[in-house]
Design an enzyme around this catalytic site. Sequence first.
Site: not given
Ligand code: IMP
Length: 418
Positions: A13, A15-17, A40-41, A138, A218, A233
């Site tokens: 988050d 601000g890459k988008g 979410g960008h 696998r 991420q 993640t």
């Molecule tokens: P997952 O990627 O949904 O498995 O979540 C694992 C962790 O990564 C959690 O803490 C999520 O809130 C965080 N996370 C996953 N995608 C994003 C993102 O795009 N921005 C911020 N945090 C993320």
Amino acid sequence: MPVTAVIGGQWGDEGKGKIVDLLGADMDLVARYQGGANAGHTVQTGEQTFILHQIPSGILHPNVRCVLGNGMVIDPIALMEELDSLAANGIDTSDRVLLSTHAHIVTPLHQAMDRATGHIVGTTGRGIGLAYADKARRLGIRAVDLTDIRGLGGYILKRLKLGLNQGEIQKSDLPALKTEIEAFLHACSRMVSLLADTVQVLQEAIDRNDKVLIEGAQGTLLDIDFGTYPFVTSSSSGSGGIASGLGIPPRAVDRVIGIFKAYTTRVGNGPFPTELDDAIGKRLQDSGAEFGATTGRPRRCGWFDAVAGRYSCQVNGIDEIYLSKLDILDRFDELKICTGYTLDGVTIDGFSAAVHRLDKIEPHYETLPGWNASSADLTAAEQLPEAAQNYIGRVEELLGVPVTHVSIGAERNQILKR
Ligand code: IMP
């Protein structure tokens, strides 16, 4: 620089988008190498706001082709929704979205499993970790398997039985799953037209000296190896994931841009040394509109952590920094930056020494004067108040990497080059 990567320097988050959209205007191709619909960008283009989850934000530029690389895990229903929503907003995506035949597929089974277990880490619930787990076991299916929809249906049934036997899926999930699987298979059949040999596409683009932008999702502190494990993640979100997630050699990447927010946010569970569980944190959350673009969850907020930031620059090989959301710090009398940690009475200045015990560290802060003035309408970096220049300079000094751009608002033009 023909191949440039944009990487999140913190917990996502950053601000890459917006930056990918900005740089995308000059690109021939934009590629994603990891993650999926957990990202979410957000991109604001005048009147319109786009929130992209799987398709790189470069798609908003009509001549850019977008690659969804083999390292991604693709949610077919969400991808089709994203394409439909772009079309409804006047963006023609035909022949511009290229899906790697080797990208893995997130099924409704993965999502059901994530909904049941994801609360421990605080995942986005999009089935991401479970799809990567099946890839490693696998047991996964890949985009190329979507060409045989009957076979795919048979596979889903087999995987469902296994899930029920192993207690990964509950009988009570079945009614909802039935509907979801039907929609899933429908989306899969639509997705076949996007399949491409993206390794070849990228190799040819690089050979032609095309301008290629690689979009990280991420952030580094969520990277499965370098992040705050287990609260991470399930992919390599740092620059290390680029080669395996796209099939291009590491030396093909000419420039790595790190995106850092001027303060820190984190969504989901896990340690966060500079978190402000007080009125200042709330103020950052409100004025920064810090709510997840994917889940709507409030983001935890805190001061800029230069210890984590320096580590991020090192593990990614960051060449330059784009500092985002500086305007959110406009109305503070004073600001803090974390410059070191104490762990068990010992001062630590390297993040890697503390990353596995982050919940036990005590952050050290340096206090800097705020600027108490609006930066939103500025048009040149030299117009930034002196205190803001000093703040940026200190970030640069502590991270050891130049801050070349500063973002001062969500609009495309609200960015200052230094
Ligand atoms: P997952 O990627 O949904 O498995 O979540 C694992 C962790 O990564 C959690 O803490 C999520 O809130 C965080 N996370 C996953 N995608 C994003 C993102 O795009 N921005 C911020 N945090 C993320």
